[in-house]
Design an enzyme around this catalytic site. Structure first.
Site, mmCIF file in Angstrom:
data_model
loop_
_atom_site.group_PDB
_atom_site.id
_atom_site.type_symbol
_atom_site.label_atom_id
_atom_site.label_comp_id
_atom_site.label_asym_id
_atom_site.label_seq_id
_atom_site.Cartn_x
_atom_site.Cartn_y
_atom_site.Cartn_z
ATOM 1 N N ARG E 103 51.766 -53.870 -41.397
ATOM 2 C CA ARG E 103 53.222 -54.019 -41.415
ATOM 3 C C ARG E 103 53.855 -53.525 -40.117
ATOM 4 O O ARG E 103 54.754 -54.149 -39.561
ATOM 5 C CB ARG E 103 53.784 -53.281 -42.650
ATOM 6 C CG ARG E 103 55.263 -53.243 -42.860
ATOM 7 C CD ARG E 103 56.068 -54.544 -42.844
ATOM 8 N NE ARG E 103 55.432 -55.731 -43.279
ATOM 9 C CZ ARG E 103 55.549 -56.910 -42.663
ATOM 10 N NH1 ARG E 103 56.299 -57.049 -41.590
ATOM 11 N NH2 ARG E 103 54.913 -57.960 -43.119
ATOM 12 N N LYS E 138 73.390 -53.394 -25.460
ATOM 13 C CA LYS E 138 73.540 -53.462 -26.919
ATOM 14 C C LYS E 138 72.179 -53.674 -27.560
ATOM 15 O O LYS E 138 71.927 -54.676 -28.236
ATOM 16 C CB LYS E 138 74.518 -54.583 -27.282
ATOM 17 C CG LYS E 138 75.927 -54.318 -26.756
ATOM 18 C CD LYS E 138 76.914 -55.414 -27.098
ATOM 19 C CE LYS E 138 78.302 -55.062 -26.537
ATOM 20 N NZ LYS E 138 79.266 -56.163 -26.712
ATOM 21 N N LYS E 170 83.860 -50.715 -16.569
ATOM 22 C CA LYS E 170 84.376 -51.539 -17.653
ATOM 23 C C LYS E 170 85.889 -51.358 -17.805
ATOM 24 O O LYS E 170 86.492 -50.536 -17.107
ATOM 25 C CB LYS E 170 83.649 -51.202 -18.951
ATOM 26 C CG LYS E 170 82.118 -51.177 -18.780
ATOM 27 C CD LYS E 170 81.401 -51.318 -20.082
ATOM 28 C CE LYS E 170 81.592 -52.710 -20.654
ATOM 29 N NZ LYS E 170 80.824 -52.949 -21.866
ATOM 30 N N GLU E 200 83.742 -55.061 -14.335
ATOM 31 C CA GLU E 200 84.142 -56.058 -15.333
ATOM 32 C C GLU E 200 85.595 -56.436 -15.070
ATOM 33 O O GLU E 200 86.452 -55.563 -14.940
ATOM 34 C CB GLU E 200 83.990 -55.433 -16.730
ATOM 35 C CG GLU E 200 84.436 -56.320 -17.863
ATOM 36 C CD GLU E 200 84.428 -55.574 -19.202
ATOM 37 O OE1 GLU E 200 83.477 -54.800 -19.455
ATOM 38 O OE2 GLU E 200 85.379 -55.745 -19.986
ATOM 39 N N ASP E 221 84.583 -61.386 -17.841
ATOM 40 C CA ASP E 221 84.492 -61.203 -19.283
ATOM 41 C C ASP E 221 85.462 -62.094 -20.051
ATOM 42 O O ASP E 221 86.677 -62.043 -19.828
ATOM 43 C CB ASP E 221 84.757 -59.737 -19.635
ATOM 44 C CG ASP E 221 84.356 -59.446 -21.071
ATOM 45 O OD1 ASP E 221 83.322 -59.987 -21.527
ATOM 46 O OD2 ASP E 221 85.075 -58.681 -21.739
#
Lengths: 283, 283, 283, 283, 283, 283
Positions: E103, E138, E170, E200, E221
């Site tokens: 597994r 992410k 960002k 960004e 973005d």
């Protein structure tokens, strides 16, 4: 010997890992189901047996690591004597964490108190002589530091803590070196100036060889009471004398009376039964 | 119950950490000084006492982790009975590593064999009945998996391994829930379908309450022999019955004769003395 | 003092963690891009400077942990002297792993060889006297065991390895205890029988106090040569004498000539420059 | 470059592990014996030498991890200049913890301040030119993050932190690829768009090859001052220029005057001596 | 981009820890009961779905860490395409270990192959343009390195690996700095010379500001296709252009046709479904 | 099933390690450059999609471990439903730590909420029947405990947590044992009394064999709806019935209507897409 608490930084990893061992992946599924989030409990940790307490810091830490809102108030300190019924600590706070940490806390305190109690009993048995009870390296894997602490809590003293903080020449070492004298010579030329050297001897002949070579301490292993007595005379203050082998409550007094400085007992850490201690819910 | 070895990946961290605990920062300063680099030794691990062996994989690993050149050849397997003098394993290879790992290897085998031996003795005492001896969560901190294994090596069975693999409703849980029935109800609605639920009961009234609520197993705690007998009748196969409290070699046979399925004993893992095992240098 | 290799189990965690520190999350992106999978390389690790080598086991381990197919063949052993150009080891195998582990391997060997070389030079400067060079606890965080090993490789001896393997009463301890005598008394009643006690003294008056109290070793800190000489006379073999403070290649010979047993130098482990060692690609 | 403190989560494991390295199994046996439980002390951490301070957060953490009751009040911040006698921090609280953590705290601050001081001195030596001092991957095993921080505290800049955060094509890479151009090509097609590529060149011919291939930065290794000057002209702003090899306080000014952007120095992290800092007991 | 295997030293801790997560305290109790010690099995790892394979080294390691006697023979390499039924690897050896590790091995391969397959599909959808597919931060907690590897296996490229190997300014950073220009200025003066800086931007006005300030890469973005096109023209080769936001198989081709260099997709690592892969017992 | 928070001691190591994975060696270089030391920020964690929230404790811990001065105030609890725009938590405090921990916090919450949301949707689809949705061991490596928690947050139940807390006899086990009956027999004689046993069956014939042997639960794998219905009749309350294979939102209602007790779905933990959640800067 003072009983100084072990620094938290030393014991926390042990307590944390032990809690994780018990919680597994899913945590305390029984308590989670039964005790609602806001439920508060008061319990008392109490002795069920006569003995000496050790390990309260580890118990306190077990509760704190599970839930810092739990208050653990000790009624006595490590090294204190208890009888059946003696309250050791009052614990108050969220019921969930309290029940989840209960077994781990008790496993630490009952085991270490078992060692402290056995040490105290043996120490009492030799109190009429100068000999002190000391432990060995026959400790529970991963628990050496806290078991040696428990021995101190019971009034005993500590032998070396590992293979590196003192030299102990044992029978197999002597056999490989080809003799007590050569073994001592090799070790002395190898170790630093702050390392003490002890040699294990089985006969008075070996003892004489060791004393001539010069040595800090001698371990008189499995000798008769007569030989122990003669050994102490032979040593005559030139080294620390330590007796070992077949030591128990019955034999210890006579061994102590031979005049040895120390009596070492593996049994304290490898076979002492726990002290029965429980957690009782109040009101 | 088959005795399947624990996977190496589970036990290696324990053995490795225990060796590091003993080696400290400087290693085995005595052996380093005495045994020259090329020196080879042959030793035999032998029993000094009658009992049942457990933990040979951990001993083998201790030698291998110190020096892979050491060969550890077992003469018998975990679960085997020994008498004083029985050769357990032959060890051959570099003397340095062998002496450095000796104490750690022996600490594992003697402790686990002590548990296996105690389990075997107690199992023999109840062999005339159907009851099996099981251990508890009163295990040594950090050693639960290997101590439960030792119980199996001695012919016993295992209770749950932690707080998360089965639900055990104890007296404090019942008190918080406000009754046996409510406690069982809360747990049943909380846990997954592959989790068994056991409840600890002190009285036959509680037992009846539990049986009506429906339960997988009941722990009959500290009951008289009469109550145990009546409890077993009441249960009548609807749940597994387990007796606990004041179990020892003297009391176990009568408890078993009440017809309970299991007898659980914390003593096996928290207070069984070690089995005396030593390493003797050959030629 | 024999130079016994540290057990692999002690050094592997350090080397492994250091490789991970360098590899980060993505590994050696430069080498991965340049060296094709099957590319094999031969390199020689060579000295660029005169000195004494230490740490070859750590370098060997760095290559082995990156790729077990890399062969690391030493041309000389730790403790050996080298001059610019001396070949230390031949390394052969997959180019990828070799280049990826190169810097870590060199960082270990050049740092430890720097310590060994400094120790050897200082030892040579006092070779006409009986004094030995010893290191202190002023070691690099996390590298104490291997730095103490490097001192031994350079012909020096080791002071205690930590706070727990010997007692060293320093000026602040004396201040808190209220005097040398009281400090010694407290420590002696606290520590085990295999623990040596050393006291740091700044004046001959303190030294006398220490000798009367009885002590294993005295650290004569920052004393003038005259005071050192008088101190050695005062001690007269009753304790080990150690000098410290302002020790360097110029001052060491005269300090040694005062007759002290040991000269301790923090500089060896906290400030010795590395020994310049490089890896050269062959053919 | 701003000096932003490292997050506690990054440095705590290092400080914790270093304390454990020093405490060993038994803790600070000297201080435990001497300082009673309630004893409080006030000490000042003070410079004994001129230099630049770095590492105060690690020192603060050392005291806090031993005993959270110790207050560590800094008198100045990392990056500040000190002269002999400058008070760096006042420490107040339980004497036991303070003495037990003293050496670890000082080992961090004196080592990192040594690096910061060396960086500051070298930076001052090139202040008349635009070149900045940068460190290398020749850092102490396991301490890279904090040593790179110390370089920043001293006014220097950081080269890459490991093998994975930038590509640096060195001589051995060029040899395996068969040329500077091919090496650059392979790396460019392999790495992500946020990875810069630097190539080490030994000759102006190699430099031209690199510039034609296109590159973010060039490491002009061990070049003569003339070649460095010609190199900078050749580059003409198309890449960052970095000089390395034989950099010290004497050679640095002339190297900087060649117009290079950066001068990299392994010495800062592998061989800078510590800054002498001590802890003095007050009243 | 070459697909270079991750070094074993990087992936072993992940595989080992995952095995321990599954084995718990008692190990694989089902398999232990069923498969006798000597029982040998042959299985084939086969695809049940069309896609691209990644993670075979992790699967191989899972079997090896459970039992080194298990042979794992790959029939194809990471990055290879499969259709339902394609044999991926033959596994032969002790049945116990094979079933116990099954597994974990499948969990690694199916998850990483899912990421590789999603990347490959998206890459194919933009193959007519120059844009490359890249992943983001992410990623699954604790699996970043292996998930980024899986993206490479699927033909994609990697964005930065963490907060420290490149600077990405960002929207929140711009807000705190008070503007794109000031944000870029602060970052440029802070980071080392081998760190690339990306910003960004949400609007073309911000883009112009960034280009004037000078920047290595811009993240466009959530822009419309028109704005993307105009952005690419504006940039005109002065920076790397990266589009992000609402990227999927339908939108990707048009986004790619705007001329951007990169298209970044969080979905690849946070939401790609696994590739169905199973282990079938042979004969 | 109650939703009880996981103890902090269980989740902290995961969050801590994930932060370290993102911070790397140098930390958040972008934020460090941009956000001044005293800068404070207020952000709101808000849903961008409809779903069910899980993992808020992990997000809270991410912020706390980066900087204990950050306040994380939840607006709703795990298990709550959200729609686009729903405010989940208000976060206030030092901007540096907040931006540095943002991605890690969101990675946890969005992933776990994705699992909870998928579970909730599937649970709603079978709400008209008695069947409950359960997860499998097809979880993300290293995240099993928190993913199983997310399933509970979504209203599902948990299957076993690992190989050791329940026995599940799968097709390969049956093949090795030579039949369902023999497999059950072997497992029953091996496991402890608190371990439930489930067997996977592919046909009604195997099911009958299992029921005769006696079993706690049966996994009806990949059966037609007709066979599921007949299976449930056959079982007739003698075991828990669980259906698995090809379960999705479309097929689940009909499967549930067959009367099975449980429907297990690997997809919930191995392939559920994340729930889109973001952190928005306020004022």
């Amino acid at each position: 010997m003072l009983l100084v608490p072990l620094p938290t930084i030393l014991i926390e990893p042990i307590v944390r890992q032990t809690l994780l061992e018990d919680l597994g992946r899913a945590g305390d599924i029984t308590t989670d189901a039964i005790a609602p989030a806001g439920c508060v409990a008061r319990t008392v940790m109490a002795a069920r047996q006569e003995g000496v307490i050790a390990g309260l810091d580890l118990a306190a830490l077990a509760f704190k690591l599970i839930d810092p809102a739990i208050r653990f108030k000790t009624m006595l300190a490590d090294g204190a004597s208890v009888t059946p019924g003696t309250a050791i600590a009052m614990i108050e706070g969220p019921a969930r964490g309290m029940l989840s940490a209960e077994r781990v806390a008790l496993n630490f305190v009952s085991r270490l108190s078992g060692i402290a109690s056995a040490t105290a009993k043996l120490s009492a048995a030799v109190a009429h002589a100068k000999a002190r009870i000391v432990c060995t390296r026959k400790t529970t894997p991963l628990l050496r530091a806290i078991e040696k602490y428990a021995v101190r809590a019971g009034g005993g003293a500590n032998h070396r803590f590992g293979l590196d903080d003192a030299a102990l020449i044992k029978d197999n070492h002597v056999a490989i070196a080809g003799g007590v004298d050569e073994a001592i010579r090799r070790v002395r030329s190898h170790v630093g100036h702050l390392v003490k050297i002890e040699v294990e001897v089985d006969t008075l002949a070996q003892l004489e060889e060791a004393l001539i070579a010069g040595i800090d301490a001698v371990l008189l292993d499995n000798m008769s009471l007569d030989d122990l007595r003669r050994g102490v005379e032979l040593i005559n203050g030139r080294a620390i004398s330590e007796a070992s082998g077949r030591v128990n409550l019955e034999t210890a007094p006579a061994i102590a009376e031979t005049g040895v400085d120390l009596i070492s007992v593996g049994w304290l850490t490898h076979s002492a039964p726990i002290l029965d201690i429980a957690l009782d819910l109040l009101d």
